[in-house]
Every structure is written in C-alpha cells, then in structure tokens.
Design an enzyme around this catalytic site. Structure first.
Site, PDB file in Angstrom:
ATOM      1  N   SER A  61       2.658   4.444  -2.925  1.00 57.08           N
ATOM      2  CA  SER A  61       2.220   5.267  -4.052  1.00 57.08           C
ATOM      3  C   SER A  61       2.276   4.503  -5.379  1.00 57.08           C
ATOM      4  CB  SER A  61       3.060   6.544  -4.147  1.00 57.08           C
ATOM      5  OG  SER A  61       4.393   6.257  -4.505  1.00 57.08           O
TER       6      SER A  61
ATOM      7  N   ASP B 296      -5.919   5.295  -1.126  1.00 51.65           N
ATOM      8  CA  ASP B 296      -5.208   4.643  -0.020  1.00 51.65           C
ATOM      9  C   ASP B 296      -4.198   5.586   0.645  1.00 51.65           C
ATOM     10  OD1 ASP B 296      -6.270   2.111   0.383  1.00 51.65           O
ATOM     11  OD2 ASP B 296      -5.108   1.203  -1.238  1.00 51.65           O
TER      12      ASP B 296
ATOM     13  N   HIS C   2       1.173   1.413  -5.733  1.00 54.16           N
ATOM     14  CA  HIS C   2      -0.176   0.817  -5.809  1.00 54.16           C
ATOM     15  C   HIS C   2      -1.190   1.867  -6.241  1.00 54.16           C
ATOM     16  CE1 HIS C   2      -3.902  -1.201  -4.806  1.00 54.16           C
ATOM     17  NE2 HIS C   2      -4.168  -0.281  -3.891  1.00 54.16           N
TER      18      HIS C   2
ATOM     19  N   HIS D  82       0.837  -1.207   0.000  1.00 54.61           N
ATOM     20  CA  HIS D  82       0.000   0.000   0.000  1.00 54.61           C
ATOM     21  C   HIS D  82       0.869   1.254   0.000  1.00 54.61           C
ATOM     22  CE1 HIS D  82      -3.192  -2.860   1.354  1.00 54.61           C
ATOM     23  NE2 HIS D  82      -3.897  -2.104   0.526  1.00 54.61           N
TER      24      HIS D  82
ATOM     25  N   ASP E  82      -8.854  -1.430  -8.078  1.00 56.44           N
ATOM     26  CA  ASP E  82      -8.135  -1.587  -6.812  1.00 56.44           C
ATOM     27  C   ASP E  82      -7.550  -2.979  -6.642  1.00 56.44           C
ATOM     28  OD1 ASP E  82      -7.171  -0.841  -4.307  1.00 56.44           O
ATOM     29  OD2 ASP E  82      -9.011  -1.453  -3.286  1.00 56.44           O
TER      30      ASP E  82
END
Length: 805
Positions: A520, A559, A522, A518, A690
């Site tokens: 940047s 996120d 992603h 999780h 996602d």
C-alpha cells in the site's frame, strides 16, 4: 557401508518388512513401489547405521550420500519419498543448505525431508522447530541410534505423509482428465457451494471460473422453463444419496436458457456423510417430442436395477440425439435452420461499412502498388509486412548479449512468460476485516504527527516512507483522505467522507503488507505522483473533474492484491488468475476487477452508490483503462502514441502560434481536450506515476530500488524452488548488481517516457532528480562496488536494503 553412495539395497524379507502396496482413490487403483529413502550423512556412524538397518527392516530401498552435490544428484535420479539429513555436525555441511538445494528441484514437491538434530540437554529449553520448517524440512528427529526408534519414525512417515502425498500426486491425473473432458463438470459442497468447474462448463455456461467458485447455486440465475417442482425433486433424490439424471434447463450468463442432460452424483466422504455433489452436463438437442418423452423418464437412480435403467436411458438418449442433430436442417420450425443462419450472418458481415484505420492504410498501399514501378512495389511490400505485425509499437532490439540486465528486464516486464502450465498455483491473501483497522473518524481527527507530514503532500519531495512509518504501514488511507479532499472527490461522487474512509480502508487492507515493493506504500506513492501531475497547469487544463477523480481512484487501486510476483511468473506457474485471464494482462485485469468487486460488495464502502448510471459507466471505463495501461507489454505503444498524437502536434501548434500575432489561441487547449487525446494523457500520467521512483530524490530512489530488487530476488528464489523457468536470471540475490539493473531500467523504459511527459507537463524538477540519480548509479557501476557499499548501507538499514547486501 563405505564409499560415497550406496544404492538400491535389497535386504531379504524379515519381520516388519513393508512390501509394495496398492492404494485406491475411489475406483482408481494405484500401485505404489517400495518407498525410497536417501540418507545424507558426511560420515558413517551409529546413527546412519541405525537408519540403514531401519530401512532394511521396513523393506525400503536406501541410498547414502556423503556430500551435498552427490545427494542432489542421487535425488534427481531416484526421486526419493523420504530424505534424512544429518544436522548434528555443521563442520561437514550445513543441513539447511542441503535441504534448500533439494527443495529447489521440481521432484521435491512431495518429498518428506527429515533432519537429525543433536540430543537436547535435560536442563535446556526445547528449541522451536519453526526455523527448520522455514528451511524446508518436514520433520525433526532427535538423535537416537536405536534401530527400532529409526524404524518407527520411518514407518510413521511412510504410513502418513508419504501415502497421503502419493494420493495427492495421483489426483493430478484425475484433474487433468477433468480439464480436458468434453462434458461440463461441476463439483459442489454438501451445502451446494460451487468448488470446481472445468473448462467445458465455462464454455457451455459463458462464465469464467472465478465468477463461480465459492458461490451458492441459489445465487445463479435460474431458467423459468423448468417444472416448478423439479428442483425439489432433484434435491429430495440426491439428499438420500441417490443419483439423479434427466433434462434440465439452465440459464447461461448471457441470459438465454440452454437445455441440458444432467447427471448428479452424491459423493460420500468423511463420517459416511455426503460431502460433495458431482454434476455432469451436456447440451441436449432441441426436439420438443424428445424433451417431452425424457421429462416423463427423468428418474432418481438407486440400486442395481434402477442404475441399469439409467444406463439404458443414457444410451437411448445418445441415439436419439444423433438422429435429432442430423435432422435439424430438414425440420420445419419457427427458427431458421443452422445453415440459413450461417449464410445470413456472413451476408451481414460482408455488408458492414465498419473498417479499421489500419485496414484503410493497407488498402491504399495495395492500390498504389498496382501502378508503381517494381522497386517501389517491392518497398511497399516491405511496408505491408511491417504493418501487418502485431508488435507495431515495440522496438526491435539488436543483440544485447553483453547487457543481460536489459534482456531480463524486457523479457520479465514485457512478456507473459512461457506458457508451460503446471500444478502450481499462486495463492492470494484473504481480505482483512475492517474491524482490525483503527482509523480516524474524520480527516480532522488525524493525529498531529501524521497531519504535519501530510502538509507537505503537494511537494514532489514529499517523503512517503516517513508517512509509512508514522502510520504503521497504512499510508494509503491517510494520504487518500487528504488528496481526495483537496480534489473534492466526495462532492463529485455525492458520497460521505465516512464512505470514502471505509473504501480506502478496504482497498488498503487488500494490499499485501508482506510485499517489499507492491504494497500500500507503493499505491500511496503512485497516488501522490498522480495528484502532483494533476495539479500541473497543462494537465489540469486538459482534463475535466471526472478525469481527475477517475485518475485518483485508478492510482489508488492499480496494484490491489498484488502477490509480489510478475505476470510471467503467474503464467509459468499456471496460476488460477493466469488461466482466468488467458495469460494476458493477468494482474492488471485482476486489480481492476477486484477493485470494483470490493467497492460494490458493501454499501458502507461503495463510493459509487449515489452516482448516476451514465456517470458511473464513464468513470468505470476510465478507471479500468488506466489500470490496464500500467501493464508493461504495451509500454512502447502507449509512449509512441502519446509522442505522435500529443507531443508532435502540440509542438507544431506552438511553433505556428509563435510565428503569428496573438500566440494565445484556443487551438492547443481544444486539441488536448478531445476525448481521444484525454485518454492518451491519462494513460501516460498513470504510467509515469507508477514508475516514477528514478525521478524521486536520491534517498527515496535508493530505497525503492532496494525494495523492487528484493521482490525480484524472492521471485527468482521461488522459481528455482518450484522448478519454474527463471524469468529474470540476473536478479539472483547472490550475484545481482542493483546499479546495473537501475541503469538498464532508466535507459530502456524511463528516459524517453519522462522526456515526452516533461515536454507536455513541464517537470524540470523531476528531470533534474532523474539525471542526478542516473549519474549516481553510473558512478557506482563504474566503481564495481559490492551492493552493500554502493548503497551506503548501515547497520540500521531497512529490510529491503539488507536484502541487497
């Protein structure tokens, strides 16, 4: 001193003996029992003897364990304040391993663990203590069999860290009392910056704790009902170190003024200076004569006499308040009585014509039951029972004892975990200054090597990991500039490219680069997938430009500030965010809220500053809805709504059109363009973006699988270390099968969702990758290879891949 364990030595009093002591935290007196020490030495020698006699001299209770297992067993029984582990001889046991075993237990939170290391040759360089600290040790002791040296070391630890930790443990009880106190409590610094408010304060004032902590009192709205000089009077009093109490009007978040009885106490700290102010507040009855009298009696208390006056005033206030409360309904005033207001509200509620669709369905079924045969009525009872459940869209699984991976995935991703709160708090990283980032001035200034990579961003096979490497783990800003430009986002928002660039930098800086998954990268990957979906014909014809802009922004921020831990972990750990968001969609709510906070905080990065109010509200609502849609507890609700409201009606329309002349009609397009269906499409789009990793080319699929597994491994490690419930036990780095976890994830979450999305958006390439990747994981699972072999790892593998070895 032979044998496995020596327990509770009781040496006679002697010189230097330290007896049980009493500590004070303000007026709180704490009795501290004699310090307990655990010695973990495989064999008796002069060093272990020296520590034994040092404990004897200090009056500490001492135990000795010879093996790691007996050490943990003894520690769990006695809860020693100090543990000394022999780290000189690795042939008996690894000191780091013993330390980690002890640190994995809940009682070790306040334990000082000392490692004994061999003497350092005079011609050798002093080694770093950092590896020892990382292993969980608190201090290092260089081998010295002098009893005095060991005694001095233990006494320093006892007088320093042990006593400090003892006071910290005791503070938990004080904060527990504050959390359950019915009076509102606010603690500020000497500069009037809010540092703590209790739940009673939140309830009284209508704010969430997160909206207050760190703010100056002057930033909060003030009521205009106070005397003009009241604040100056209060400040003059408390700055002198005196207590003030009296009547004060505060403004709630809703804007209404509330009358309070307030007591403000200065707290003297280090250097004899005032370090904090503690305010205790309780609602005051609305009695004009009573208020008038108290306003004359407000006072600044100092000294015994005045303190007595204050106490007397306090008791008088309580008696008067009780009289006022009982007489409220009989007093004549402009406002209606409490009872009248209650009846008026109930009448309005019963006269409302608003009725939820599910209520209408239940009423229809109830009416049908009255004229139905017994068998039909019984069947309708069962229907009503199902309809009244809160989990209408979540499938009920059969027993899956033979598939722990599916159980763990469902339990970890689709629940908020146990609600067992503790003193643990998960700390989120601080914002990174923009000045630390060196980014291009304009899109045209992007380095050629990066620009060449970005030329492929329109393809599904675009390699985000290559961009991650080329941008030194800052792919989001570069990819964001390219994609936002292609969708003309700046033109739509009426903002400059410089503002957009600053915003992307701020958002990326608030992703945690230390997270294996999780981070940047992603976020950039999800942004790429979202843009790819938006370019598909059916999606493009269903959404307008505002929808597109909202989707791209939501993907970018979805996120932000993710801690690398699941919602269940935060709830179990009693984190501040879990408390703030009531254990419900904790991270997703935080991502959405923080994204807007970061955006509007600085005009340089406020991409909405030139957007009119109506458009901004629509954009904001859409962005928040999409970010919240990524929360997995409502996964099946979103998928089933999409299938039943989009897929099936469209299939019926297509079938009807194909059976008639002129199949190209406006029906399908207008059907998709309704506000309700556009909402479902946007939710489904960001959900698929996602979790699209299983639909990526195999190389990327494997890397993302390794990264998410490493993040889950780290969470399991931390849960064991903190003594928290282990949310996903199969994600143990020593036993986990990555292929099994991927197969379970694809079977349970991915296949049906992407079948539905493919039926709408037409994504044959993605479905081919999904089938190939699933076949790959299946073959490896059938081979039952080790994780190293099944991932085909080499010596130059990435950190995430090495974690899977």
């Amino acid at each position: 001193m032979s044998g496995l364990t020596h327990t509770d030595a009781e040496p006679p009093d002697g010189p230097g003996k330290v007896s049980a002591t009493e500590e004070c935290i303000g007026p709180m007196r704490l009795a501290q029992d004699p310090t307990q020490v655990l010695l973990v030495f495989a064999k008796e020698d002069s060093q272990s003897d020296a520590f034994w006699w040092a404990c004897d001299r200090a009056g500490f209770k001492c135990n000795i364990s010879r093996t790691p297992d007996s050490a943990v067993e003894c520690f769990l029984d006695k809860h020693h304040e100090i543990v000394v582990i022999d780290g000189r001889h690795s042939r008996y046991f690894e000191a780091e391993a013993v330390c980690k075993l002890i640190r994995a237990t809940k009682p070790s939170e306040y334990t000082i663990i000392l490692v004994v290391v061999p003497k350092i040759p005079s011609d050798s360089e002093e080694p770093s203590v950092l590896p020892l600290l990382c292993a969980g040790f608190s201090r290092r002791f260089v081998e010295n069999n002098s009893v005095s040296a060991c005694y001095n070391e233990l006494i320093q630890i006892e007088q320093g860290e042990v006593r400090s930790n003892f006071k910290l443990r005791a503070c938990n009880s004080v904060f527990t009392a504050l959390e359950h106190c019915q009076e509102a409590v606010e603690i500020t610094s000497e500069d009037h910056i809010i540092q703590y408010v209790n739940p009673a304060f939140e309830k009284m004032m209508g704010y969430h704790k997160g909206e207050l902590i760190g703010k100056e009192l002057t930033e909060l709205p003030k009521s205009d009902k106070n005397r003009a000089d009241l604040l100056d009077t209060i400040n003059t009093c408390i700055r002198k170190g005196k207590e003030w109490q009296g009547i004060y009007y505060a403004r709630r978040k809703s804007g209404e003024s509330i009358q309070q009885h307030v007591k403000i106490t200065p707290v003297i700290g280090q250097g004899g200076r005032i370090r904090h102010f503690v305010s205790i507040k309780r609602p005051h009855s609305d009695n004009n004569k009573h208020v008038h009298k108290l306003s004359r009696e407000e006072r600044c208390c100092g000294g015994e006499n005045s303190q007595s006056d204050c106490n007397s005033l306090r008791y008088k206030d309580r008696r008067k308040e009780s009289i006022d409360v009982r007489s409220i309904s009989s007093r004549s005033s402009d406002a209606p009585s409490l009872q009248n207001r209650r009846y008026s509200s109930m009448a309005r509620i019963h006269s409302m014509t608003i009725e939820a669709p599910i209520t209408k369905v239940i009423n229809i079924i109830n009416a049908a039951q009255e004229s139905s045969p017994v068998t039909v009525a019984e069947a309708l009872d069962r229907v009503l029972e199902i309809l009244r459940t809160t989990e209408l869209y979540s499938p009920q699984l059969a027993s899956k004892e033979d598939d722990p991976h599916t159980n763990d995935l469902v339990g970890g991703l689709m629940s908020d975990g146990l609600r067992r709160l503790s003193g643990n708090e998960y700390v989120f990283s601080k914002n990174i200054s923009q000045s630390q980032l060196a980014m291009p001035v304009t899109l045209s200034d992007i380095p050629p090597s990066i620009a060449e990579l970005l030329e492929e961003e329109h393809r599904w096979e675009f390699n985000i990991l290559e961009l991650e490497a080329a941008t030194h783990k800052r792919p989001l800003t570069y990819l964001g500039l390219k994609i936002f430009a292609s969708f003309r986002v700046c033109e739509f928002l009426n903002c400059t490219e410089a503002t957009l660039r600053s915003w992307l930098q701020v958002i990326e800086a608030n992703y945690h680069a230390s997270n294996s998954y999780h981070n940047s990268t992603h976020a950039a990957d999800v942004l790429h997938a979202t843009a790819y979906f938006l370019r598909k014909d059916k999606v493009k014809s269903s959404l307008d430009q505002l929808d597109e802009v909202a989707a791209l922004i939501a993907a970018t921020v979805h996120d932000v500030d993710h801690p690398g831990r699941t919602n269940s972990f935060l709830c179990n750990a009693g984190s501040e965010l879990a408390l703030l968001y009531n254990d419900t969609a904790v991270l997703e709510s935080h991502h959405a809220a923080l994204a807007f906070q970061l955006t509007v905080r600085d005009v340089k990065c406020n991409i909405f500053k030139n957007t009119d109010r109506a458009r901004f509200r629509t954009l904001r609502q859409s962005i928040i809805d999409m970010v919240l849609a990524t929360e997995m507890t409502r996964h099946f609700e979103h998928v089933n709504k999409f299938v039943n409201s989009i897929n099936k009606p469209m299939a019926a329309i297509d079938e009807s059109s194909s059976n008639s002349e002129g199949s190209e009609t406006e029906g399908p397009a207008s059907f998709r363009n309704s506000p309700e269906n556009r909402l479902l499409i946007k939710r489904m789009m960001i959900k698929c973006a996602d979790v699209a990793n299983p639909c990526r080319p195999l190389e990327l699929c494997i890397e993302w699988a390794g990264r998410i597994s490493e993040e889950y491994f780290a969470q399991t490690d931390e849960e064991k270390r903190q003594g928290l419930p282990v949310v996903m036990p199969v994600f143990d780095r020593n036993t986990c099968s990555v292929p099994k976890s991927q197969i379970s994830f694809i079977d349970y979450f991915i296949t049906d969702m992407f079948d539905a999305w493919d039926a709408f958006a037409s994504l044959p390439g993605l479905m081919e990758h999904l089938a190939e990747n699933y076949k790959y994981w299946k073959s490896l699972d059938e081979m039952k290879c080790s994780n190293t072999v099944l991932l085909g790892l080499e010596s130059n593998s990435s950190p995430a891949e090495r974690a899977l070895m």
